[in-house]
Design a protein around this motif. Structure first.
Motif, PDB file in Angstrom:
ATOM      1  N   PHE A  25       0.868  -1.185   0.000  1.00 52.93           N
ATOM      2  CA  PHE A  25       0.000   0.000   0.000  1.00 52.93           C
ATOM      3  C   PHE A  25       0.900   1.229   0.000  1.00 52.93           C
ATOM      4  O   PHE A  25       2.028   1.180   0.500  1.00 52.93           O
ATOM      5  CB  PHE A  25      -0.900   0.033   1.240  1.00 52.93           C
ATOM      6  N   GLU A  26       0.375   2.316  -0.523  1.00 55.86           N
ATOM      7  CA  GLU A  26       1.193   3.521  -0.648  1.00 55.86           C
ATOM      8  C   GLU A  26       0.372   4.759  -0.289  1.00 55.86           C
ATOM      9  O   GLU A  26      -0.789   4.875  -0.687  1.00 55.86           O
ATOM     10  CB  GLU A  26       1.690   3.655  -2.091  1.00 55.86           C
ATOM     11  N   LEU A  27       0.989   5.642   0.477  1.00 56.06           N
ATOM     12  CA  LEU A  27       0.437   6.975   0.694  1.00 56.06           C
ATOM     13  C   LEU A  27       1.155   7.935  -0.243  1.00 56.06           C
ATOM     14  O   LEU A  27       2.374   7.887  -0.380  1.00 56.06           O
ATOM     15  CB  LEU A  27       0.648   7.432   2.139  1.00 56.06           C
ATOM     16  N   THR A  28       0.383   8.816  -0.894  1.00 57.36           N
ATOM     17  CA  THR A  28       0.985   9.854  -1.723  1.00 57.36           C
ATOM     18  C   THR A  28       0.713  11.216  -1.094  1.00 57.36           C
ATOM     19  O   THR A  28      -0.053  11.333  -0.146  1.00 57.36           O
ATOM     20  CB  THR A  28       0.445   9.788  -3.163  1.00 57.36           C
ATOM     21  N   GLY A  29       1.334  12.257  -1.632  1.00 55.61           N
ATOM     22  CA  GLY A  29       1.424  13.525  -0.912  1.00 55.61           C
ATOM     23  C   GLY A  29       0.288  14.496  -1.096  1.00 55.61           C
ATOM     24  O   GLY A  29       0.283  15.543  -0.458  1.00 55.61           O
ATOM     25  N   GLY A  30      -0.682  14.206  -1.946  1.00 52.02           N
ATOM     26  CA  GLY A  30      -1.737  15.169  -2.217  1.00 52.02           C
ATOM     27  C   GLY A  30      -2.901  15.056  -1.255  1.00 52.02           C
ATOM     28  O   GLY A  30      -2.917  14.237  -0.337  1.00 52.02           O
ATOM     29  N   TYR A  31      -3.907  15.893  -1.473  1.00 51.24           N
ATOM     30  CA  TYR A  31      -5.114  15.875  -0.644  1.00 51.24           C
ATOM     31  C   TYR A  31      -6.317  15.761  -1.555  1.00 51.24           C
ATOM     32  O   TYR A  31      -6.854  14.683  -1.770  1.00 51.24           O
ATOM     33  CB  TYR A  31      -5.167  17.145   0.214  1.00 51.24           C
ATOM     34  N   PHE A  32      -6.754  16.856  -2.162  1.00 47.98           N
ATOM     35  CA  PHE A  32      -7.830  16.832  -3.145  1.00 47.98           C
ATOM     36  C   PHE A  32      -7.260  17.152  -4.529  1.00 47.98           C
ATOM     37  O   PHE A  32      -6.175  17.690  -4.668  1.00 47.98           O
ATOM     38  CB  PHE A  32      -8.874  17.912  -2.831  1.00 47.98           C
ATOM     39  N   HIS A  33      -8.051  16.856  -5.553  1.00 50.47           N
ATOM     40  CA  HIS A  33      -7.806  17.396  -6.894  1.00 50.47           C
ATOM     41  C   HIS A  33      -8.601  18.694  -6.968  1.00 50.47           C
ATOM     42  O   HIS A  33      -9.827  18.674  -6.955  1.00 50.47           O
ATOM     43  CB  HIS A  33      -8.264  16.414  -7.966  1.00 50.47           C
ATOM     44  N   MET A  34      -7.902  19.821  -7.062  1.00 49.82           N
ATOM     45  CA  MET A  34      -8.552  21.104  -6.801  1.00 49.82           C
ATOM     46  C   MET A  34      -8.602  22.021  -8.004  1.00 49.82           C
ATOM     47  O   MET A  34      -7.739  21.967  -8.879  1.00 49.82           O
ATOM     48  CB  MET A  34      -7.837  21.805  -5.650  1.00 49.82           C
ATOM     49  N   ALA A  35      -9.639  22.850  -8.024  1.00 44.12           N
ATOM     50  CA  ALA A  35      -9.680  23.982  -8.936  1.00 44.12           C
ATOM     51  C   ALA A  35      -8.673  25.027  -8.460  1.00 44.12           C
ATOM     52  O   ALA A  35      -8.243  25.019  -7.301  1.00 44.12           O
ATOM     53  CB  ALA A  35     -11.089  24.579  -8.972  1.00 44.12           C
ATOM     54  N   GLU A  36      -8.318  25.937  -9.357  1.00 44.87           N
ATOM     55  CA  GLU A  36      -7.321  26.961  -9.021  1.00 44.87           C
ATOM     56  C   GLU A  36      -7.982  28.129  -8.283  1.00 44.87           C
ATOM     57  O   GLU A  36      -8.141  29.219  -8.817  1.00 44.87           O
ATOM     58  CB  GLU A  36      -6.624  27.452 -10.284  1.00 44.87           C
ATOM     59  N   LEU A  37      -8.347  27.885  -7.036  1.00 42.71           N
ATOM     60  CA  LEU A  37      -8.985  28.903  -6.214  1.00 42.71           C
ATOM     61  C   LEU A  37      -8.152  29.305  -5.007  1.00 42.71           C
ATOM     62  O   LEU A  37      -8.310  30.406  -4.492  1.00 42.71           O
ATOM     63  CB  LEU A  37     -10.351  28.394  -5.724  1.00 42.71           C
ATOM     64  N   LEU A  38      -7.304  28.417  -4.524  1.00 43.96           N
ATOM     65  CA  LEU A  38      -6.589  28.674  -3.281  1.00 43.96           C
ATOM     66  C   LEU A  38      -5.416  29.622  -3.498  1.00 43.96           C
ATOM     67  O   LEU A  38      -4.748  29.578  -4.534  1.00 43.96           O
ATOM     68  CB  LEU A  38      -6.065  27.363  -2.693  1.00 43.96           C
ATOM     69  N   THR A 594       1.931  44.786 -21.785  1.00 48.64           N
ATOM     70  CA  THR A 594       1.823  43.333 -21.676  1.00 48.64           C
ATOM     71  C   THR A 594       1.156  42.991 -20.360  1.00 48.64           C
ATOM     72  O   THR A 594       1.491  43.558 -19.316  1.00 48.64           O
ATOM     73  CB  THR A 594       3.215  42.666 -21.735  1.00 48.64           C
ATOM     74  N   TRP A 595       0.219  42.060 -20.413  1.00 50.98           N
ATOM     75  CA  TRP A 595      -0.456  41.613 -19.195  1.00 50.98           C
ATOM     76  C   TRP A 595       0.375  40.555 -18.483  1.00 50.98           C
ATOM     77  O   TRP A 595       1.006  39.701 -19.117  1.00 50.98           O
ATOM     78  CB  TRP A 595      -1.826  41.026 -19.536  1.00 50.98           C
ATOM     79  N   PHE A 596       0.347  40.616 -17.161  1.00 52.56           N
ATOM     80  CA  PHE A 596       0.953  39.608 -16.300  1.00 52.56           C
ATOM     81  C   PHE A 596      -0.107  39.139 -15.300  1.00 52.56           C
ATOM     82  O   PHE A 596      -0.941  39.923 -14.845  1.00 52.56           O
ATOM     83  CB  PHE A 596       2.167  40.168 -15.560  1.00 52.56           C
ATOM     84  N   LEU A 597      -0.056  37.862 -14.962  1.00 51.76           N
ATOM     85  CA  LEU A 597      -1.076  37.227 -14.129  1.00 51.76           C
ATOM     86  C   LEU A 597      -0.513  36.890 -12.759  1.00 51.76           C
ATOM     87  O   LEU A 597       0.595  36.353 -12.651  1.00 51.76           O
ATOM     88  CB  LEU A 597      -1.569  35.938 -14.794  1.00 51.76           C
ATOM     89  N   ASP A 598      -1.288  37.182 -11.727  1.00 48.27           N
ATOM     90  CA  ASP A 598      -0.929  36.801 -10.362  1.00 48.27           C
ATOM     91  C   ASP A 598      -1.698  35.532 -10.011  1.00 48.27           C
ATOM     92  O   ASP A 598      -2.924  35.539  -9.930  1.00 48.27           O
ATOM     93  CB  ASP A 598      -1.289  37.922  -9.385  1.00 48.27           C
ATOM     94  N   LYS A 599      -0.962  34.428  -9.825  1.00 48.26           N
ATOM     95  CA  LYS A 599      -1.580  33.167  -9.427  1.00 48.26           C
ATOM     96  C   LYS A 599      -0.914  32.696  -8.144  1.00 48.26           C
ATOM     97  O   LYS A 599       0.034  33.313  -7.657  1.00 48.26           O
ATOM     98  CB  LYS A 599      -1.450  32.128 -10.539  1.00 48.26           C
ATOM     99  N   ALA A 600      -1.402  31.614  -7.584  1.00 46.35           N
ATOM    100  CA  ALA A 600      -0.890  31.131  -6.299  1.00 46.35           C
ATOM    101  C   ALA A 600       0.598  30.799  -6.410  1.00 46.35           C
ATOM    102  O   ALA A 600       0.979  29.823  -7.038  1.00 46.35           O
ATOM    103  CB  ALA A 600      -1.667  29.893  -5.856  1.00 46.35           C
ATOM    104  N   GLY A 601       1.430  31.646  -5.816  1.00 46.83           N
ATOM    105  CA  GLY A 601       2.866  31.395  -5.807  1.00 46.83           C
ATOM    106  C   GLY A 601       3.563  31.666  -7.119  1.00 46.83           C
ATOM    107  O   GLY A 601       4.722  31.265  -7.286  1.00 46.83           O
ATOM    108  N   VAL A 620      -7.031  33.896 -11.779  1.00 49.71           N
ATOM    109  CA  VAL A 620      -6.014  34.693 -11.104  1.00 49.71           C
ATOM    110  C   VAL A 620      -6.289  34.697  -9.607  1.00 49.71           C
ATOM    111  O   VAL A 620      -7.423  34.509  -9.162  1.00 49.71           O
ATOM    112  CB  VAL A 620      -5.965  36.130 -11.656  1.00 49.71           C
ATOM    113  N   ASN A 621      -5.233  34.907  -8.845  1.00 50.51           N
ATOM    114  CA  ASN A 621      -5.360  34.948  -7.394  1.00 50.51           C
ATOM    115  C   ASN A 621      -5.851  36.329  -6.963  1.00 50.51           C
ATOM    116  O   ASN A 621      -6.995  36.502  -6.585  1.00 50.51           O
ATOM    117  CB  ASN A 621      -4.012  34.592  -6.761  1.00 50.51           C
ATOM    118  N   ARG A 622      -4.988  37.320  -7.053  1.00 52.45           N
ATOM    119  CA  ARG A 622      -5.381  38.685  -6.666  1.00 52.45           C
ATOM    120  C   ARG A 622      -5.750  39.550  -7.862  1.00 52.45           C
ATOM    121  O   ARG A 622      -6.542  40.475  -7.723  1.00 52.45           O
ATOM    122  CB  ARG A 622      -4.259  39.334  -5.862  1.00 52.45           C
TER     123      ARG A 622
END
Length: 718
Positions: A25-38, A594-601, A620-622
């Protein structure tokens, strides 16, 4: 994992730990499969759950994460993974309504993070392919196998009783891969106990695979392995893989706009919890456990599915309604908890009791580690209106300075707007002083604009008239910032696909996509009004007629002492069953802009992405930054996270990113035929803060404006 541990307690936990220690058995490092909201903080925190469990129970650290279904991740997720010890990422993308980078599967690559770290990614086939190929007993689904080049099966399901079906399908797959130039002699296939999402585990495949290998191992051999074993095998082959330092934009995040008001609550809750952290960094008022409860609820809302698979066919069904509202409840709960936490901090910072009489004393707090000048609003309630009758007022700070102020009416009362400057983390006390020698203030104008007019401050000059706002000029550079060929500033734009089949456009399992016939409707401006004008701000209002809405209006707040414009769009959205979407146009331009996008990290230019990924729209994040040769600006998208640049591109699957052109803020859509709400009718509001940046030397400098405008100065009344 969490539900298993809740159900089976300590005994079950020990069995699980023993199973993991056995290597089967194996544990992997993720939690949910998420939309880009966080935001980055919460996105990174989602990886703590597996990491903490492993540390607490003395298990071998995990270096693999697995993702299924979703089509991508913010570039910053690569840094979050690396910081949690993850070095390998396996993806099994479902191309329905989207796609994999490179527009095909089975491509390994090194994914370089914004900080320069590298993860090895296996961009695999869609999940459940082992089921589809007959490697798990019971039934295999017919139809499209989801492997480019393989034949479809006419039957909806095939009964799997031995390994013969698997042999015929695997032999065909191998030949298809060879004919297509696939360079490896191995391919990973993911399977589940049953061919369904959220499947239970099973072990009946072991006997079937043993039978297969006994008959066919000289030609094709099947092995069951953990993901760790697979990546050990992959890295042990001495193969060279390309490196990409790029964002991995997610097609599927557009589904969050099927619930625009709930997503708005989510974004407010996420900002509010982050504000509480800034105001109470030692967590002496709001406990770590309270923060954790908010964060976990936010993370759960960000999980990528929004409801029942039959949400389009059965929208009246109780179960469909239950799942829809339970998803909504997550946003509501997060917002309640975050607001409660802010109430606790506000009380600690000087907020008084709700009493029959309250002093006219206000505490203004700068939550930022930098100086901030902004307009604050000092609240008063409707039963206090009598104090403003037949006398004026002034706002005075602790040093006795009188601040420019303006009374504006709001729900159940009024607010006194004034401009104030605070040092980093400074707290300042303001007092409202009434004076019968001062005239009573009447800021409201409410006059239709029938002649050209001008608003001018130190930063910009705005021209407006019966046709709305026609010009925004930066005074420092003299540059015109509105694109004359685009829809008007703040104007709604409606997109609809009459009678369209969502399935035809979706391209399930790498099948051909057929974009339905599209209509785009622009608004008719019914009126343009000067609502109020005072020493702090001027308020203009445009009212529109637009297809798809009962009514629509956009408010513009122009500030005397700030380089900012606030835009608030209001839409009363009709219920429409055909695929549709509503947008707000923000038609800004700049020389060589030119546009630049702010995303998580991550902060990047559109196109700095994995090849042939999603260029149609972005979450986009902010917000966004426009960096020009002489002038820049930052747009904070407070309520609606998705934007598209230089046109409406739903179902275009474009192969080139636009870095210039008007921005369209995407308010809502009902484009999915599964898992998401199928209508977005109701009252919608979306707010934007535009800050001019005439001295923008580098695009990244615009992040300061986005960070500053993410959190207002906090006001609490004694």
């Amino acid at each position: 994992m969490e539900q298993y541990l809740k159900r089976y307690g300590q005994e079950g936990k020990q069995r699980l730990i023993q199973a993991v220690q056995s290597g089967y058995f194996e544990l992997t490092g993720g939690y949910f499969h998420m939309a880009e909201l966080l935001d980055y903080r919460n996105l990174s925190h989602s990886l703590d759950y597996a990491s903490d469990f492993i540390k607490e129970n003395g298990l071998t650290p995990v270096d693999v994460a697995v993702s299924c279904d979703v089509n991508g991740f913010s570039w910053g997720f690569a840094d979050a993974l690396y910081e949690h010890g993850i070095r390998f990422l396996s993806t099994n993308i479902n191309t329905h309504h989207g796609g994999a980078p490179f527009r095909k599967p089975l491509i390994p690559f090194w994914w370089e993070s914004p900080k320069g770290e590298k993860l090895l990614v296996w961009n695999g086939l869609t999940y459940h392919r082992a089921n589809c190929l007959g490697l798990l007993p019971d039934v295999a689904p017919g139809g499209n196998p989801g492997i480019p080049g393989m034949k479809w099966i006419d039957e909806p399901y095939v009964k799997i009783e031995n390994s013969d079906f698997a042999y015929s399908r695997l032999r065909e797959m191998v030949q298809v891969l060879k004919d297509g130039g696939y360079p490896y002699d191995f391919v990973p296939l993911m399977g589940s106990g049953l061919c369904t999402d959220n499947s239970p585990v099973g072990d009946a495949h072991c006997d079937l695979i043993a039978e297969f290998n006994e008959k066919h191992s000289g030609e094709i051999e099947v092995q069951t392995v953990t993901m760790k074993e697979f990546f050990q095998y992959l890295t042990g082959q001495g193969l060279e893989f390309p490196t990409y330092s790029a964002d991995w934009n997610d097609w599927w995040t557009d589904g969050v706009l099927s619930t625009p008001n709930e997503t708005r609550l989510f974004r407010n809750a996420q900002r509010t919890e982050a504000l509480v952290c800034k105001l109470d960094p030692q967590m002496s008022v709001v406990t770590p456990a309270e923060h954790e409860a908010i964060q976990n609820t936010l993370i759960t809302y960000a999980e990528h599915t929004w409801g029942h698979s039959h949400s389009l066919e059965c929208p009246y069904n109780l179960l469909v309604t239950q799942l829809d509202l339970r998803k909504a409840k997550l946003a509501i709960d997060a917002d309640v908890m975050a607001s409660t936490a802010l109430d606790k901090v506000s009380r600690a910072l000087g907020e008084g009791e709700f009493a029959t009489w309250r002093p006219w004393i206000y505490h203004v707090i700068n939550p930022h580690p930098f100086e901030k000048k902004d307009v604050v609003y000092l609240p008063s309630d409707f039963w206090e209106d009598i104090h403003f009758s037949r006398q004026g007022f002034r706002v005075v700070d602790e040093a006795g300075n009188v601040l420019p102020s303006q009374r504006t009416f709001t729900m159940r009362g009024s607010m006194i707007a004034c401009t104030v400057r605070l040092k980093p983390q400074e707290k300042k006390v303001l007092r409202l002083v009434f004076d019968p020698e001062l005239p009573e203030e009447h800021p409201a104008v409410n006059q239709a604009v029938t002649q050209p007019g001008t608003f001018e401050n130190a930063s910009y000059e705005i021209q407006y008239g019966p046709d709305g706002i026609t010009s925004v000029r930066c005074k420092a550079t003299g540059e015109e910032l509105l694109d004359p060929n685009a829809p008007g500033l703040g104007a709604p734009v409606y997109q609809i696909f009459p009678g369209a089949s969502r399935w035809d456009a979706a391209g399930f399992g790498y099948s051909k996509r057929v974009k339905p016939q599209m209509e785009i409707h622009h608004p008719e401006l019914l009126s343009f009004t000067l609502v109020e004008r005072g020493p702090v701000f001027t308020h203009l209002k445009a009212v529109y007629r637009i297809q798809g809405a009962v009514e629509a209006a956009t408010h513009f707040y122009l500030y005397e002492g700030l380089p900012k414009i606030q835009i608030t769009a209001e839409i009363s959205k009709e219920l429409v069953r055909d695929p549709e979407g509503m947008y707000i146009c923000l038609p800004f331009q700049a020389e060589e802009g030119t546009w630049f996008l702010d995303k998580a990290g991550a902060f990047f230019r559109p196109g700095e992405q994995l090849p042939l990924g999603c260029y149609d729209y972005y979450a986009v994040n902010r917000g966004l930054v426009l960096a020009g040769a002489r002038t820049g600006l930052a747009i904070s998208t407070l309520d609606s996270p998705l934007v598209t640049i230089n046109g409406l591109k739903l179902w275009d699957y474009t192969t080139r990113a636009d870095t210039q052109g008007p921005v369209y803020s995407w308010l809502c859509n009902n484009k999915w035929e599964t898992n998401f709400r199928t209508q977005c009718a109701g009252y919608l509001e979306s707010r934007y803060v535009i800050e001019l940046l005439p001295n923008l030397s580098q695009a990244k400098d615009g992040l300061h404006a986005l960070e500053s405008n993410e959190h207002d100065l906090l006001v609490v009344r004694s």
